[in-house]
Design a protein around this motif. Structure first.
Motif, PDB file in Angstrom:
ATOM      1  N   LEU A 121     -13.711  -9.063   3.067  1.00 21.16           N
ATOM      2  CA  LEU A 121     -13.136 -10.080   3.031  1.00 21.16           C
ATOM      3  C   LEU A 121     -11.823  -9.016   2.731  1.00 21.16           C
ATOM      4  O   LEU A 121     -10.475 -10.181   3.343  1.00 21.16           O
ATOM      5  CB  LEU A 121     -12.907  -9.743   1.106  1.00 21.16           C
ATOM      6  N   LEU A 122     -11.542  -7.801   2.898  1.00 23.66           N
ATOM      7  CA  LEU A 122     -10.435  -6.870   3.264  1.00 23.66           C
ATOM      8  C   LEU A 122      -9.216  -6.747   4.655  1.00 23.66           C
ATOM      9  O   LEU A 122     -10.297  -6.638   5.841  1.00 23.66           O
ATOM     10  CB  LEU A 122     -11.177  -5.759   2.758  1.00 23.66           C
ATOM     11  N   THR A 123      -8.200  -7.650   4.289  1.00 25.64           N
ATOM     12  CA  THR A 123      -7.433  -7.517   5.630  1.00 25.64           C
ATOM     13  C   THR A 123      -6.512  -7.289   5.541  1.00 25.64           C
ATOM     14  O   THR A 123      -5.658  -7.541   4.846  1.00 25.64           O
ATOM     15  CB  THR A 123      -6.846  -9.047   5.621  1.00 25.64           C
ATOM     16  N   VAL A 124      -6.290  -6.180   5.862  1.00 25.21           N
ATOM     17  CA  VAL A 124      -5.332  -4.809   5.787  1.00 25.21           C
ATOM     18  C   VAL A 124      -4.798  -4.358   7.157  1.00 25.21           C
ATOM     19  O   VAL A 124      -5.725  -4.225   8.380  1.00 25.21           O
ATOM     20  CB  VAL A 124      -4.977  -4.148   4.858  1.00 25.21           C
ATOM     21  N   ASP A 125      -3.578  -3.920   7.412  1.00 26.86           N
ATOM     22  CA  ASP A 125      -3.107  -3.512   8.558  1.00 26.86           C
ATOM     23  C   ASP A 125      -2.905  -1.843   7.996  1.00 26.86           C
ATOM     24  O   ASP A 125      -2.263  -1.665   7.069  1.00 26.86           O
ATOM     25  CB  ASP A 125      -2.079  -4.023   9.783  1.00 26.86           C
ATOM     26  N   PRO A 126      -2.654  -1.663   9.089  1.00 29.72           N
ATOM     27  CA  PRO A 126      -2.275   0.383   9.287  1.00 29.72           C
ATOM     28  C   PRO A 126      -0.856   0.104   8.689  1.00 29.72           C
ATOM     29  O   PRO A 126      -0.478  -0.080   8.971  1.00 29.72           O
ATOM     30  CB  PRO A 126      -2.639   0.750  10.510  1.00 29.72           C
ATOM     31  N   GLY A 127      -0.210   1.216   7.699  1.00 24.30           N
ATOM     32  CA  GLY A 127       0.684   1.211   7.520  1.00 24.30           C
ATOM     33  C   GLY A 127       1.233   1.038   5.873  1.00 24.30           C
ATOM     34  O   GLY A 127       1.944   0.969   5.406  1.00 24.30           O
ATOM     35  N   GLN A 128       0.336  -0.157   5.638  1.00 25.79           N
ATOM     36  CA  GLN A 128       0.468  -1.228   4.674  1.00 25.79           C
ATOM     37  C   GLN A 128      -0.034  -0.976   3.515  1.00 25.79           C
ATOM     38  O   GLN A 128      -0.521   0.114   3.481  1.00 25.79           O
ATOM     39  CB  GLN A 128      -0.337  -2.422   4.004  1.00 25.79           C
ATOM     40  N   LYS A 129       1.236  -0.717   2.258  1.00 31.80           N
ATOM     41  CA  LYS A 129       0.624  -0.432   1.022  1.00 31.80           C
ATOM     42  C   LYS A 129      -0.076  -0.547   0.362  1.00 31.80           C
ATOM     43  O   LYS A 129       0.425  -2.071  -0.054  1.00 31.80           O
ATOM     44  CB  LYS A 129       2.308  -0.017   0.069  1.00 31.80           C
ATOM     45  N   ILE A 130      -1.348  -0.441  -0.346  1.00 28.74           N
ATOM     46  CA  ILE A 130      -1.946  -1.283  -1.679  1.00 28.74           C
ATOM     47  C   ILE A 130      -2.184  -0.312  -2.266  1.00 28.74           C
ATOM     48  O   ILE A 130      -2.661   1.054  -2.155  1.00 28.74           O
ATOM     49  CB  ILE A 130      -3.446  -1.327  -0.951  1.00 28.74           C
ATOM     50  N   LEU A 131      -2.980  -1.006  -3.448  1.00 28.26           N
ATOM     51  CA  LEU A 131      -2.542  -0.710  -4.803  1.00 28.26           C
ATOM     52  C   LEU A 131      -3.704  -1.590  -5.323  1.00 28.26           C
ATOM     53  O   LEU A 131      -4.664  -1.913  -5.425  1.00 28.26           O
ATOM     54  CB  LEU A 131      -1.805  -1.603  -5.540  1.00 28.26           C
ATOM     55  N   ASP A 132      -4.766  -0.253  -5.578  1.00 31.66           N
ATOM     56  CA  ASP A 132      -6.164  -0.224  -6.218  1.00 31.66           C
ATOM     57  C   ASP A 132      -6.270  -0.271  -7.204  1.00 31.66           C
ATOM     58  O   ASP A 132      -6.739   0.874  -8.316  1.00 31.66           O
ATOM     59  CB  ASP A 132      -7.358   0.913  -4.805  1.00 31.66           C
ATOM     60  N   LEU A 133      -6.438  -1.450  -8.050  1.00 33.97           N
ATOM     61  CA  LEU A 133      -6.929  -1.674  -9.394  1.00 33.97           C
ATOM     62  C   LEU A 133      -8.368  -1.548 -10.099  1.00 33.97           C
ATOM     63  O   LEU A 133      -9.109  -1.531  -9.713  1.00 33.97           O
ATOM     64  CB  LEU A 133      -6.531  -3.309 -10.315  1.00 33.97           C
ATOM     65  N   GLY A 134      -8.433  -0.274 -11.124  1.00 37.84           N
ATOM     66  CA  GLY A 134      -9.520  -0.164 -10.946  1.00 37.84           C
ATOM     67  C   GLY A 134     -10.331   1.343 -10.006  1.00 37.84           C
ATOM     68  O   GLY A 134     -11.177   0.530  -9.885  1.00 37.84           O
ATOM     69  N   ALA A 135      -9.430   1.778 -10.149  1.00 35.08           N
ATOM     70  CA  ALA A 135      -9.738   2.868  -9.316  1.00 35.08           C
ATOM     71  C   ALA A 135     -11.304   3.518  -8.966  1.00 35.08           C
ATOM     72  O   ALA A 135     -11.639   3.943  -7.706  1.00 35.08           O
ATOM     73  CB  ALA A 135      -8.684   3.828  -8.938  1.00 35.08           C
ATOM     74  N   GLY A 136     -11.622   4.087 -10.214  1.00 37.49           N
ATOM     75  CA  GLY A 136     -13.576   4.547 -10.409  1.00 37.49           C
ATOM     76  C   GLY A 136     -12.936   6.036  -9.820  1.00 37.49           C
ATOM     77  O   GLY A 136     -12.708   6.805  -9.573  1.00 37.49           O
ATOM     78  N   THR A 137     -13.800   6.275  -8.750  1.00 34.83           N
ATOM     79  CA  THR A 137     -14.615   7.714  -7.886  1.00 34.83           C
ATOM     80  C   THR A 137     -13.383   7.012  -7.311  1.00 34.83           C
ATOM     81  O   THR A 137     -13.245   8.374  -6.222  1.00 34.83           O
ATOM     82  CB  THR A 137     -15.446   7.262  -7.746  1.00 34.83           C
ATOM     83  N   GLY A 138     -13.307   6.599  -6.649  1.00 42.06           N
ATOM     84  CA  GLY A 138     -12.167   6.499  -4.717  1.00 42.06           C
ATOM     85  C   GLY A 138     -12.144   6.341  -4.735  1.00 42.06           C
ATOM     86  O   GLY A 138     -11.578   6.200  -2.992  1.00 42.06           O
ATOM     87  N   TRP A 139     -13.518   5.275  -4.005  1.00 44.25           N
ATOM     88  CA  TRP A 139     -14.152   5.255  -2.900  1.00 44.25           C
ATOM     89  C   TRP A 139     -13.446   3.869  -2.189  1.00 44.25           C
ATOM     90  O   TRP A 139     -13.228   3.691  -1.189  1.00 44.25           O
ATOM     91  CB  TRP A 139     -15.346   4.285  -2.944  1.00 44.25           C
ATOM     92  N   VAL A 140     -13.161   2.626  -2.988  1.00 42.96           N
ATOM     93  CA  VAL A 140     -11.855   1.757  -1.980  1.00 42.96           C
ATOM     94  C   VAL A 140     -10.629   2.290  -1.956  1.00 42.96           C
ATOM     95  O   VAL A 140     -10.429   2.474  -0.516  1.00 42.96           O
ATOM     96  CB  VAL A 140     -11.352   0.750  -2.921  1.00 42.96           C
ATOM     97  N   LEU A 141     -10.046   4.086  -2.089  1.00 43.52           N
ATOM     98  CA  LEU A 141      -8.722   4.537  -2.049  1.00 43.52           C
ATOM     99  C   LEU A 141      -9.590   4.819  -0.137  1.00 43.52           C
ATOM    100  O   LEU A 141      -8.681   4.995   0.319  1.00 43.52           O
ATOM    101  CB  LEU A 141      -8.499   4.897  -2.362  1.00 43.52           C
ATOM    102  N   GLU A 142     -10.367   5.823  -0.690  1.00 45.28           N
ATOM    103  CA  GLU A 142     -10.712   6.257   0.490  1.00 45.28           C
ATOM    104  C   GLU A 142     -10.948   4.753   1.761  1.00 45.28           C
ATOM    105  O   GLU A 142     -10.189   5.140   3.135  1.00 45.28           O
ATOM    106  CB  GLU A 142     -12.259   6.746   0.457  1.00 45.28           C
TER     107      GLU A 142
END
Length: 209
Positions: A8-29
């Motif tokens: 589902l994820l569609t992001v481009d390099p340089g974009q600023k993304i906010l992860d809600l409920g980051a947990g252990t941070g695997w989405v951030l990674e």
């Protein structure tokens, strides 16, 4: 969960993304790995200490994002978070406020079929076929599920409530995916194997109007 999120994820390099409920941070990674500037939000301080190793993490409660300026991000993500929050409308409204026009909201949750109070698999004693008892699917509700020595609250909303709440906040539906149990996860458990044809996860991507 992760393969569905990747699809589902569609992001481009340089974009600023906010992860809600980051947990252990695997989405951030994952976001950082795609060249994004990612920030997480996590209320549990122990999890936030793990998440901050993978990206900047704000210790704050959801769905309040008043600490964040409007139109600050190109997108928002939330994985297995929404079903633990009571304020559905506020989450979608706040996510829209902090996201720029045409930004995305990528969401993965437990499928509303399995979060409905009283819902459960039912096995036909004659032929072993598995059916699903829907429980109180059409009405919002909540259940307390065991988690170690404690419990976790799951808030149930029908899919219609989810989509309507997002639409009221200005999110346009772009893609929705329903997924069952993968073969590897169900292997070795006859009851789970029989449930592979039932939806277990719901993934949605919206675009801000």
């Amino acid at each position: 969960v992760r393969p569905l999120f990747d699809e589902l994820l569609t992001v481009d390099p340089g974009q600023k993304i906010l992860d809600l409920g980051a947990g252990t941070g695997w989405v951030l990674e994952k976001l950082v790995g795609r060249g994004c500037e990612a920030i997480g939000v996590e209320i549990n301080r122990e999890l936030a200490q793990l998440s901050i190793r993978r990206g900047p993490t704000v210790a704050a409660a959801l769905p309040d994002l008043s600490w964040c300026r409007s139109s600050a991000f190109d997108g928002v993500t939330a994985v297995l978070v929404l079903e633990h929050l009571t304020e559905l409308d506020m989450l979608f409204a706040e996510a829209a406020r902090v996201t720029r026009s045409n930004g995305s909201f990528t969401l993965v949750i437990n499928h509303p079929q399995i979060t409905a109070p009283g819902s459960a698999p039912v096995v036909d004693p004659v032929d072993g076929e598995v059916y699903w008892r829907w429980g109180s699917y059409l009405s919002p509700g909540s259940t307390e599920e065991p988690a170690g020595e404690d419990t976790v609250t799951f808030h149930h909303r029908p899919i219609a409530d989810l989509l309507n709440s997002a639409a009221r906040a200005g999110w346009n539906l772009e893609e929705m995916i329903e997924r069952g149990l993968p073969a590897g996860l169900a292997a070795g458990d006859p009851l789970l194997e029989l449930q592979r044809g039932l939806p277990r996860l719901l993934g949605v991507r919206w675009r801000r109007a």
